[in-house]
Write a protein that holds these residues in place. Structure first.
Motif, mmCIF file in Angstrom:
data_model
loop_
_atom_site.group_PDB
_atom_site.id
_atom_site.type_symbol
_atom_site.label_atom_id
_atom_site.label_comp_id
_atom_site.label_asym_id
_atom_site.label_seq_id
_atom_site.Cartn_x
_atom_site.Cartn_y
_atom_site.Cartn_z
ATOM 1 N N ALA A 1 -5.362 -9.014 -6.304
ATOM 2 C CA ALA A 1 -5.278 -7.460 -5.973
ATOM 3 C C ALA A 1 -4.174 -7.180 -6.668
ATOM 4 O O ALA A 1 -4.059 -6.329 -8.382
ATOM 5 C CB ALA A 1 -4.564 -7.130 -4.683
ATOM 6 N N SER B 1 -2.551 -3.839 -10.261
ATOM 7 C CA SER B 1 -2.372 -3.222 -9.328
ATOM 8 C C SER B 1 -0.771 -2.940 -9.152
ATOM 9 O O SER B 1 0.348 -3.496 -8.843
ATOM 10 C CB SER B 1 -2.896 -2.683 -8.059
ATOM 11 O OG SER B 1 -4.341 -3.405 -7.984
ATOM 12 N N THR B 2 -0.294 -1.223 -8.543
ATOM 13 C CA THR B 2 0.823 -1.139 -8.021
ATOM 14 C C THR B 2 1.171 -1.790 -6.610
ATOM 15 O O THR B 2 0.333 -2.047 -5.730
ATOM 16 C CB THR B 2 1.370 0.304 -8.400
ATOM 17 O OG1 THR B 2 0.540 0.872 -7.105
ATOM 18 C CG2 THR B 2 1.330 1.110 -9.141
ATOM 19 N N ARG B 3 2.332 -2.172 -5.975
ATOM 20 C CA ARG B 3 2.537 -2.855 -5.224
ATOM 21 C C ARG B 3 1.890 -1.720 -4.172
ATOM 22 O O ARG B 3 1.158 -2.271 -3.348
ATOM 23 C CB ARG B 3 4.386 -2.270 -4.813
ATOM 24 C CG ARG B 3 4.932 -3.074 -3.701
ATOM 25 C CD ARG B 3 5.014 -4.701 -4.751
ATOM 26 N NE ARG B 3 6.013 -5.292 -3.817
ATOM 27 C CZ ARG B 3 6.677 -5.687 -3.636
ATOM 28 N NH1 ARG B 3 7.724 -5.171 -4.060
ATOM 29 N NH2 ARG B 3 8.232 -6.765 -3.277
ATOM 30 N N TRP B 4 2.009 -0.230 -3.962
ATOM 31 C CA TRP B 4 1.340 0.304 -2.659
ATOM 32 C C TRP B 4 -0.176 0.333 -2.463
ATOM 33 O O TRP B 4 -0.583 -0.216 -1.891
ATOM 34 C CB TRP B 4 2.094 1.934 -3.134
ATOM 35 C CG TRP B 4 1.054 2.791 -2.143
ATOM 36 C CD1 TRP B 4 0.545 3.866 -2.873
ATOM 37 C CD2 TRP B 4 0.529 2.482 -1.105
ATOM 38 N NE1 TRP B 4 -0.260 4.270 -1.777
ATOM 39 C CE2 TRP B 4 0.141 4.387 -0.308
ATOM 40 C CE3 TRP B 4 1.111 1.789 0.012
ATOM 41 C CZ2 TRP B 4 -0.145 4.644 0.438
ATOM 42 C CZ3 TRP B 4 0.205 2.478 1.393
ATOM 43 C CH2 TRP B 4 -0.345 3.298 1.715
ATOM 44 N N GLU B 5 -0.803 -0.434 -4.021
ATOM 45 C CA GLU B 5 -2.309 0.078 -4.466
ATOM 46 C C GLU B 5 -2.579 -1.415 -3.583
ATOM 47 O O GLU B 5 -3.437 -1.080 -2.885
ATOM 48 C CB GLU B 5 -3.122 0.292 -5.526
ATOM 49 C CG GLU B 5 -2.603 1.000 -6.114
ATOM 50 C CD GLU B 5 -3.054 0.989 -8.161
ATOM 51 O OE1 GLU B 5 -2.873 0.391 -8.243
ATOM 52 O OE2 GLU B 5 -2.613 2.683 -8.250
ATOM 53 N N VAL B 6 -1.309 -2.367 -3.174
ATOM 54 C CA VAL B 6 -2.561 -4.054 -3.059
ATOM 55 C C VAL B 6 -1.966 -3.311 -1.219
ATOM 56 O O VAL B 6 -2.467 -4.335 -1.136
ATOM 57 C CB VAL B 6 -1.259 -4.865 -3.556
ATOM 58 C CG1 VAL B 6 -1.285 -6.140 -2.497
ATOM 59 C CG2 VAL B 6 -1.161 -4.988 -4.854
ATOM 60 N N ARG C 1 -1.816 -0.778 0.121
ATOM 61 C CA ARG C 1 -3.686 -0.134 0.764
ATOM 62 C C ARG C 1 -4.731 -0.766 -0.076
ATOM 63 O O ARG C 1 -5.521 -0.325 1.493
ATOM 64 C CB ARG C 1 -2.803 1.469 0.122
ATOM 65 C CG ARG C 1 -4.195 2.411 0.210
ATOM 66 C CD ARG C 1 -4.390 3.248 -0.505
ATOM 67 N NE ARG C 1 -5.261 3.128 -2.177
ATOM 68 C CZ ARG C 1 -4.597 3.664 -3.613
ATOM 69 N NH1 ARG C 1 -4.217 4.996 -3.392
ATOM 70 N NH2 ARG C 1 -5.487 3.116 -4.170
ATOM 71 N N GLY C 2 -4.897 -1.517 -0.559
ATOM 72 C CA GLY C 2 -6.330 -1.491 -0.607
ATOM 73 C C GLY C 2 -6.730 -3.155 -0.031
ATOM 74 O O GLY C 2 -7.570 -2.982 0.754
ATOM 75 N N VAL C 3 -5.158 -3.937 0.645
ATOM 76 C CA VAL C 3 -5.471 -5.000 0.922
ATOM 77 C C VAL C 3 -4.842 -5.572 2.630
ATOM 78 O O VAL C 3 -5.830 -5.827 3.415
ATOM 79 C CB VAL C 3 -5.166 -6.417 -0.066
ATOM 80 C CG1 VAL C 3 -5.110 -7.730 0.529
ATOM 81 C CG2 VAL C 3 -6.195 -6.471 -1.112
#
Lengths: 297, 332, 311
Positions: B217, B222-227, B229-231
């Motif tokens: 991810a 992706s930003t830390r939060w996106e990782v 949130r997404g994974v």
């Protein structure tokens, strides 16, 4: 041929300097906010811990002196301390063998058919509200027959068994299989290898989980409240088959009486109890780290 | 397999060593069976205890069950002298306090889990993790005492009036009482108890998410939060649910600390700022001073309901954790 | 004069592959047999401007050294990676090729004790400069890993996830389709986009990861042994894929399979361990056109490796 989106964002220009492009600044801001919130949550939790402990220490320290610890009601709390120590000791003496044996059953004998049910029973036992255990032991042993420290110890042991069993199980699993295989290859009987090789290897974990369950039992109020709450606390009572004064019930009674003079005693007792529990926790953690280092060598 | 006797020995020596090895074999077989039996007996004992608990509690509740039946749950009047017992008030109180503990404590604890597992450097994690777990080690009677003496007055003087003034149109933010003993206080104490449980379980869950999934991810810009949130979060949903169920079990069953701060009322109401009661705390408060057999039986009835709910939430937690294992189920 | 003119590449032709853009400047030293479509005049008169435009360096590494704590993993790496080409990093295991690759998009940042000496320039910008946004770096320089790591989501969501984050919300289905086509996976999955990606075979999962990476249109694709976890048929599919992607993307691929490097790469870098001081440290031994590395390597260590004498 490049992938062309339906015309909403200009395609990436890779020659630009490596700073945030497009919506990245906004996404970074969102990420930073969330990270700050998590940090804040952790700080809040630690803050609550510090606040509570600080309150206990500052209020309790006022009460602590030699006379407080050694004399009995109304000037001191000695009998309560002795009483709790006694009840917890008896409870642990009963719980430890049972817990270890159950863990042994799970790791050595259970097999696929019995592992799940026994594990389930342990989980349920672990999740039993202590007030229910209290009601149970009251109904079984106390109703019509009278209170005693021993019966309270039985109740506490029910709470300790799942903790010890689980902690022991976790270490038994860690015993390297080559140790078991070596024992089998030498023709050593199963019971011998279990008692002389496997259990000693798991000893540190067993001691650790026992210490942790002692810490839990020492602070449990509900079982003792229903089963052993009538003792006066003016003198030490060593006979477990009588009512024994004990610490958590005393704190509870003092807090319910709403008499400010009693609060000082309650703070003092709380401080002693917390110190003991934290010492047990730290000791078991240190033991655990030392044994983990040994195991993974 | 026992040791083979040395070759070429005299027949007498052979006979003696054969006797020894068969005696040893018998001892070994006996030892094996004996050990198995006592281990199995211990496991059986655990089964028995659970069954006995259910039996004693339900039997003890019999007089009340036969008198009130299901109406016990729907009626709120709890008047021992009049031999009237209705559990609705304390059942509602149990629901409100536990919900509050989960609604506030759940997200906070998960954030702490995220912090410890994914954001904090190892040195920080090694210090903060034990501190969070220490919160769980505080005996409930001490926490309840603190809630009574220290938290209560603070709530009454600042927080409750503020919330009432700002949100008083919502029923739960009714007029504050003066004593500091309130459902709100109990809910906060339960929140404090529930947070370390959920936090340490989710921390372990998040640490078990495979790093190469997170790398994948991150490599997509992706930003830390996106990782996260997404994974991380999607793969641990079942574990987080199980953790929250564990926390719920704790909140439902807590008797002592709640008893100290909640005010011991059996009234069925929705205001956070009035005194209230929960099933567990009422049992703790009234059991020793029950005035009649029916009174005691009604307390047993509450215990029976509590037992059923407690076991159910525990089983649900285990089932969810096991069934949707994923990135490491809940092992506690 | 455009980069897309057909140019004959002997190595590729031997393998029956399509001609490769951007190679004309490298051939200007001698006319090649059977050169078609390339007027001798333009080759001979190739000027500095063409040189720069056609083979512009995407990455410039200058005396790069990499440390993990006190231990040095890589020393003295100086090389240029050119736009639109496939550059392969080969060498025995443990000699730092994956470490170097991961440094190109800052994926080593999370490894504790990681430190880098020297400079890595991406299009003239220092990747490890103080103002650099790591997320932006990875946006432009994508990576596919050795073991396929699809998200536990549907096939569609795997590909659409990053574009959604980047704000590319409209035309998502077209974007996903184009990415899957680009990864040669569309026909196989077009009827089951909502199915979980974890149900795909290993080779399909890896192509999914490649589709995922190209869906956001990066500038560069870093491939870390993309086929090493796959069977030979899946490996072949990946190699065909690399051929079809090059030109569109600059590709850097780490592989321990020499034949694979010979098949797909325009230029090849050979890494190996060299004893400097007390212990062997990974370093770049030789870097040249693929046919030179495999056909006429200058360094004896390269020759030993590519002829299979060791490693």
């Amino acid at each position: 041929m490049r992938l062309l989106p339906r015309g909403e964002q200009p395609p990436l220009d890779p020659t630009l300097p490596l700073v945030a492009s497009g919506n990245l600044r906004r996404r970074h801001a969102a990420s930073r906010i969330i990270q700050s919130l998590s940090v804040a949550a952790a700080i809040a939790a630690v803050a609550v811990l510090v606040i509570v402990i600080a309150a206990v220490v500052t209020h309790g320290a006022k009460a602590i002196n030699w006379e407080f610890i050694t004399s009995g009601y109304p000037t001191g709390v000695g009998p309560y301390l002795v009483g709790t120590a006694e009840i917890v000791a008896i409870a642990t003496l009963m719980a430890m063998p049972v817990g270890v044996l159950i863990a042994l059953f799970l790791s050595e004998y259970a097999g696929r058919r019995w592992t799940r049910p026994v594990q389930l029973v342990l989980d349920v036992m672990n999740g039993l509200p202590s007030i229910i255990v209290a009601v149970f032991i009251f109904s079984l042993l106390v109703a019509g027959k009278g209170q005693s420290g021993f019966k309270a110890a039985v109740a506490l042991s029910i709470l300790e068994v799942p903790l010890i069993a689980r902690g022991t199980q976790e270490v038994l699993v860690l015993v390297p299989s080559h140790q078991r295989e070596a024992a089998d290859a030498l023709g050593v009987a199963r019971w011998r290898s279990i008692l002389t090789i496997i259990l000693p290897a798991a000893a540190a974990g067993i001691v650790t989980s026992t210490l942790l369950s002692v810490a839990r039992a020492a602070g449990e109020t509900a079982p003792v409240l229903l089963i052993d709450s009538l003792a006066k606390g003016d003198k030490v009572q060593l006979n477990p088959f009588h009512e024994i004064p004990n610490v958590p019930v005393r704190i509870f009674q003092l807090s319910e009486e709403a008499n400010p003079e009693g609060f000082t005693e309650a703070w003092g007792l709380s401080l002693i109890l917390i110190v003991i529990i934290l010492a047990l926790g730290l000791g078991s953690r240190a033991l655990l780290n030392r044994s983990k280092r040994k195991m993974t060598r | 397999m026992s040791a083979t006797p040395p070759a070429g020995s005299a027949s007498l020596k052979l006979a003696r060593s054969n006797r020894q090895s068969s005696a040893r074999k018998r001892a070994d077989r006996f030892g094996d069976v004996a050990l198995f039996v006592i281990c199995a007996a211990a496991a059986l004992l655990a089964f028995l205890v659970i069954i006995l608990i259910a039996k004693e509690v339900i039997e003890g509740a019999q007089p009340s069950i036969s008198k009130f039946g299901v109406n016990f749950i729907t009626h709120e009047e709890w008047a021992p002298p009049l031999e009237k017992f209705g559990g609705k008030g304390v059942i509602l109180g149990t629901l409100i306090t536990s919900t509050m503990a989960l609604v506030i404590g759940g997200p906070v604890a998960i954030s702490i889990g995220i912090f410890l597992a994914l954001l904090a450097p190892t040195s920080v994690r090694n210090v903060v993790s034990p501190l969070v777990e220490m919160l769980a080690a505080i005996p409930s009677v001490i926490l309840g005492f603190w809630g009574l003496i220290i938290l209560g007055p603070v709530l009454v003087s600042t927080v409750e009036p503020f919330l009432h003034d700002a949100f008083g149109f919502i029923p739960i933010f009714g007029a504050p009482q003066t004593t500091g003993n309130s459902v709100f206080n109990a809910g906060l104490i339960l929140t404090i108890m529930v947070i370390p449980i959920i936090a340490s379980v989710t921390r372990d869950l998040f640490m078990a998410v495979p790093p190469d999934l997170q790398d994948g991810a991150a490599a997509l810009g992706s930003t830390r939060w996106e990782v996260i949130r997404g994974v991380v979060l999607p793969t641990t949903i079942s574990g987080m649910t199980a953790a929250c169920l564990l926390g719920l079990g704790r909140a439902l069953g807590e008797a002592i600390a709640v008893a100290q701060v909640i005010g011991g009322s059996t009234e069925s109401h929705l205001s956070l700022f009035k005194p209230g009661g929960t099933m567990a705390s009422l049992i703790a408060l009234q059991f020793n001073s029950a005035v009649s057999k029916l009174h005691t039986a009604s307390l047993y009835y509450l215990a029976a309901i509590l037992l059923v709910i407690g076991i159910l939430s525990n089983l649900l937690a285990s089932w969810v954790g096991r069934r949707f294992g994923g990135a490491g189920g809940v092992t506690r | 004069m455009s980069i897309d003119d057909q140019t004959f590449d002997p190595v590729q032709a031997r393998n029956g592959k399509a001609p490769v853009p951007g190679r004309r400047i490298r051939i200007r030293t001698e006319p090649l047999p059977g050169a078609i479509g390339a007027p001798a005049a333009s080759t001979e008169s190739a000027g500095e401007a063409q040189l720069h435009v056609a083979t512009e360096a995407i990455f410039e590494a200058n005396e790069v050294g990499i440390f993990y704590g006190a231990k040095q993993a890589l020393i003295d790496v100086t090389m240029n990676i050119r736009r639109g080409q496939v550059t392969a990093l080969i060498g025995p295991s443990g000699c730092g090729k994956t470490t170097f690759l991961r440094s190109l998009n800052r994926m080593n940042d999370s490894v504790s004790g990681f430190r880098i000496d020297g400079k890595i320039l991406y299009r003239g910008h220092d990747i490890y400069g103080s103002n650099v946004d790591t997320v932006e770096v990875r946006r432009r320089i994508g990576m596919v890993f050795q073991k396929p790591n699809p998200f536990p989501k549907s096939i569609f969501d795997n590909i659409a996830w990053a574009p959604r984050n980047l704000g590319m919300r409209s035309g998502l289905s077209e974007r996903v389709e184009k990415a899957l086509r680009g990864a040669a996976l569309w026909d196989e999955v077009k009827d089951r986009l909502k199915d979980s990606a974890l149900g795909l075979s290993g080779g399909q999962q890896q192509r999914l990861c490649i589709a995922r990476a190209i869906a956001i249109e990066p500038d560069v694709l870093l491939l870390d042994e993309p086929a090493s976890a796959l069977d030979p048929i899946a490996t072949g599919a990946i190699e065909d894929l690399i051929h079809s992607l090059k030109g569109r993307f600059t590709i850097v691929i780490v592989t321990h399979n020499m034949q694979q490097a010979a098949r797909v790469a325009d230029r090849t870098a050979f890494f190996s361990l060299e004893t400097r001081g007390e212990r062997p440290i990974g370093t770049l031994i030789e870097f040249d056109d693929t046919e030179k590395i495999f056909g006429a390597p200058r360094d004896p260590r390269t020759r030993d490796y590519v002829t299979g004498r060791f490693g």
